[in-house]
Enzyme design. Structure first.
Site, PDB file in Angstrom:
ATOM      1  N   HIS A 156      22.110  12.098  54.646  1.00 54.18           N
ATOM      2  CA  HIS A 156      22.585  11.079  54.001  1.00 54.18           C
ATOM      3  C   HIS A 156      23.496  11.605  52.933  1.00 54.18           C
ATOM      4  O   HIS A 156      24.049  12.572  53.163  1.00 54.18           O
ATOM      5  CB  HIS A 156      21.360  10.377  52.973  1.00 54.18           C
ATOM      6  CG  HIS A 156      20.463  11.533  51.902  1.00 54.18           C
ATOM      7  ND1 HIS A 156      20.194  12.576  52.198  1.00 54.18           N
ATOM      8  CD2 HIS A 156      20.502  11.625  50.654  1.00 54.18           C
ATOM      9  CE1 HIS A 156      19.954  13.345  51.264  1.00 54.18           C
ATOM     10  NE2 HIS A 156      19.905  12.513  50.372  1.00 54.18           N
ATOM     11  N   HIS A 158      23.965  11.826  49.295  1.00 60.11           N
ATOM     12  CA  HIS A 158      23.922  12.420  48.049  1.00 60.11           C
ATOM     13  C   HIS A 158      24.736  13.520  48.031  1.00 60.11           C
ATOM     14  O   HIS A 158      24.924  14.255  48.923  1.00 60.11           O
ATOM     15  CB  HIS A 158      22.491  12.503  47.561  1.00 60.11           C
ATOM     16  CG  HIS A 158      21.748  11.466  47.415  1.00 60.11           C
ATOM     17  ND1 HIS A 158      20.241  11.203  47.472  1.00 60.11           N
ATOM     18  CD2 HIS A 158      22.266  10.212  46.913  1.00 60.11           C
ATOM     19  CE1 HIS A 158      20.017  10.009  46.985  1.00 60.11           C
ATOM     20  NE2 HIS A 158      21.155   9.424  46.892  1.00 60.11           N
ATOM     21  N   ASP A 193      24.754  16.528  47.074  1.00 54.87           N
ATOM     22  CA  ASP A 193      24.335  17.793  47.432  1.00 54.87           C
ATOM     23  C   ASP A 193      24.375  18.068  49.061  1.00 54.87           C
ATOM     24  O   ASP A 193      23.968  19.185  49.299  1.00 54.87           O
ATOM     25  CB  ASP A 193      22.859  18.264  46.767  1.00 54.87           C
ATOM     26  CG  ASP A 193      21.836  17.259  47.083  1.00 54.87           C
ATOM     27  OD1 ASP A 193      21.973  15.996  47.272  1.00 54.87           O
ATOM     28  OD2 ASP A 193      20.815  17.445  46.972  1.00 54.87           O
ATOM     29  N   HIS A 198      14.527   7.127  51.309  1.00 57.79           N
ATOM     30  CA  HIS A 198      15.148   7.747  50.311  1.00 57.79           C
ATOM     31  C   HIS A 198      16.165   6.989  49.401  1.00 57.79           C
ATOM     32  O   HIS A 198      17.265   7.162  49.233  1.00 57.79           O
ATOM     33  CB  HIS A 198      15.769   8.917  50.904  1.00 57.79           C
ATOM     34  CG  HIS A 198      16.544   9.843  50.012  1.00 57.79           C
ATOM     35  ND1 HIS A 198      15.756  10.679  48.973  1.00 57.79           N
ATOM     36  CD2 HIS A 198      17.465  10.642  49.671  1.00 57.79           C
ATOM     37  CE1 HIS A 198      16.144  11.333  48.306  1.00 57.79           C
ATOM     38  NE2 HIS A 198      17.662  11.356  48.652  1.00 57.79           N
TER      39      HIS A 198
END
Ligand SMILES: [Zn+2]
Ligand SMILES: [Zn+2]
Length: 345
Positions: free
Chosen positions: A57, A59, A61, A172
């Site tokens: 995904h 995000h 990080d 998530h």
């Protein structure tokens, strides 16, 4: 093991997973996510060997290190493929476009963005569809060529001669994709069985291993059916498998789905975000706890569990407690080997 892997990055920081699959006559390299300061651990040639990057995904990080990768490989001519969950093509297209491309009119590079969409099908719980958009560096990644959608009932994204890469969608706050690299069963020739029947090795052994070939082969001047020879001398052994699972809500329904999907997997590389005492927070942020991940590894019967992507909210002592909490459920849980000094001091 023909599949080797390395968790990139440090315990305190972003991570990625580098995987190498050696099939003897060819070697494939893959990258799973691309956090900050991860690709720098690879040599230039190791980076150039990576043709496919699979994102769980987006995000920050998990993608912060993408520029580092892209800078090294952007001009590579072909087989540049980026995979991700629904919405990824738009996000990745912005990444590709985010430079001044005024000096690349002769650049032959093409990049393919592949969006993985789960498909609801009652009889195929792993069905998915892949939508591809292809771009060329020469026009600054402006014009998009759409490829026909590809469907897979079994959730297979990539089918190489000796291995596959499968995916499954997890929750998530959106979708996080998990990935499973699986070697196909290995075919070995039982030479003892052959010699017991007076059959001498020769080039015909290649035909024996190649399932696309049927009919007869000549061995020492006599004709034999390949089907009969396979029954006599081909032995199959299971291939190796490595799973990459991170950033997901591990509720009862997901546990059940993942236990089936990961069944018998050799190595599970999985997030180690939260202590179980912080279960409520883990659920709120759609993450797992060490206890839940340990139970998952245990119930799926995996060979070993590598805990990575640790939460920076904890101290080193708490990370050790997190590992021990996981080991209470599944004894073969560990951190990546080169993190031990960083964590244990
Ligand atoms: Zn996330
Ligand atoms: Zn994350």
């Amino acid at each position: 093991m023909a599949i080797t892997f390395k968790v990139l990055g440090h315990a305190k920081g972003d991570n990625a997973l580098w995987v190498r699959v050696d099939e003897g006559d060819s070697v494939s390299h893959y990258l799973f996510d691309c956090g900050a300061n991860t690709v720098g651990a690879l040599s230039m040639s190791q980076t150039l060997d990576i043709r496919h990057v699979f994102f769980s995904h987006f995000h920050m990080d998990h993608i912060c290190g993408f520029d580092e990768y892209f800078r090294r490989v952007y001009a590579r001519e072909e087989d540049n493929v980026l995979w991700g969950p629904p919405g990824s093509a738009e996000i990745l297209h912005h990444r590709l476009r985010g430079y001044s491309w005024n000096l690349v009119s002769d650049c032959p590079a093409r990049w393919s963005l592949r969006e993985v969409q789960p498909v609801r099908a009652a009889d195929s719980p792993h069905a998915l569809c892949v939508l591809s958009r292809d771009y060329a560096a020469a026009d600054g990644f402006q014009r998009c060529d759409l490829a026909p959608a590809q469907f897979s009932d079994a959730g297979v994204l990539l089918d190489a001669p000796g291995h596959t890469i499968e995916s499954i969608a997890l929750k998530h706050h959106g979708i996080s994709l998990a990935y499973l690299i699986r070697e196909k069963p290995r075919k070995n020739i039982d030479m003892t069985a052959l010699s017991a029947h007076g059959l001498r090795p020769g080039p015909w052994l290649q035909a024996l291993k190649d399932d696309s070939q049927n009919g007869d082969v000549a061995v020492g001047g006599t004709s034999y059916s390949l089907e009969r020879l396979r029954e006599l001398a081909v032995r199959e052994s299971p291939g190796q498998s490595v799973a990459y699972v991170t950033d997901f809500l591990l509720d009862a329904e997901t546990h059940e789905r993942l236990v089936a999907w990961l069944s018998g997997c050799d190595v599970l590389v999985c997030e180690g975000q939260y202590l179980h005492q912080d279960l409520e927070l883990a659920h709120r942020n759609h993450h797992a706890t060490a206890t839940l991940v340990g139970r998952l590894a245990r119930d799926a019967g995996v060979g070993e569990l590598v805990l990575f992507h640790l939460s920076e909210r904890y101290t080193r002592e708490e990370w050790l407690a997190l590992r021990d909490e996981c080991r209470a459920q599944f004894a073969r849980a560990k951190f990546p080997a080169d993190w031990v000094a960083e964590i244990e001091g």
